[in-house]
Design a protein around this motif. Sequence first.
Motif, short mmCIF file in Angstrom:
data_model
loop_
_atom_site.label_atom_id
_atom_site.label_comp_id
_atom_site.label_asym_id
_atom_site.label_seq_id
_atom_site.Cartn_x
_atom_site.Cartn_y
_atom_site.Cartn_z
N LEU A 45 0.85 -1.36 0.03
CA LEU A 45 0.04 -0.06 0.01
C LEU A 45 0.79 1.37 -0.08
N ALA A 46 2.04 1.37 0.91
CA ALA A 46 3.01 2.58 0.92
C ALA A 46 3.34 2.65 -0.28
N TRP A 47 3.92 1.72 -0.90
CA TRP A 47 4.60 1.78 -2.32
C TRP A 47 3.60 2.32 -3.47
N ARG A 48 2.54 1.57 -3.59
CA ARG A 48 1.40 2.06 -4.41
C ARG A 48 1.11 3.58 -4.19
N TRP A 49 0.82 3.90 -2.83
CA TRP A 49 0.43 5.44 -2.61
C TRP A 49 1.62 6.15 -2.86
N ALA A 50 2.69 5.96 -2.80
CA ALA A 50 3.77 6.60 -2.98
C ALA A 50 3.76 6.98 -4.53
N LYS A 51 3.65 5.78 -5.26
CA LYS A 51 3.71 6.26 -6.70
C LYS A 51 2.63 6.90 -7.42
N LEU A 52 1.26 6.98 -6.42
CA LEU A 52 0.33 7.82 -6.79
C LEU A 52 0.42 9.02 -6.66
N GLY A 53 1.55 9.47 -5.90
CA GLY A 53 1.80 10.77 -5.53
C GLY A 53 0.95 11.10 -4.26
N TRP A 54 0.58 10.18 -3.47
CA TRP A 54 -0.09 10.58 -2.30
C TRP A 54 0.84 10.61 -1.13
N LEU A 55 2.11 10.25 -1.12
CA LEU A 55 2.98 10.51 -0.03
C LEU A 55 4.11 11.43 -0.94
N LYS A 56 4.46 12.41 0.32
CA LYS A 56 5.57 13.45 -0.40
C LYS A 56 6.98 12.80 0.04
#
Length: 143
Positions: A132-143
């Motif tokens: 989830l963290a990797w996916r959300w980072a890829k989506l730009g949700w994590l800075k």
Amino acid sequence: MRITGATRPRWFRIVSILLLLWSLMGLASFVMHWMLTPRDIAALPAIQQDMMNQMSNRIWISFAVAVFSGVAGAVALLAKRRIAMWLFGISFAAILIQFSAPALVDIAINRDPTIMYFPAFIAAMALIQSVLAWRWAKLGWLK
């Protein structure tokens, strides 16, 4: 289409809080196990006594790394930081080390394979957190 931090879904925060709660339960488990006295261990069922008595420093260290990096990853996720993906990855790797302990594997193979159900669930949750963290980072949700 790349989603920016401003367009995170509302459920992002809810899932992040749930993952933090899950990680805090792991921390509580670590503290509980760490605080067991020889008398407490003697009161456990035989298999659990054997597991506790055979916990090496390597297993204690991997348990601590798994728990503390998992909690830190969940906090980073709530803070919307990319480091969450690395912290969850470290937690997952430490869990694999912890649950591949020779004593645990021996007990599971020779005495009771069902003792591996919950460790397998824990490992699955750690993998889910990491993905989830990797996916959300890829989506730009994590800075």
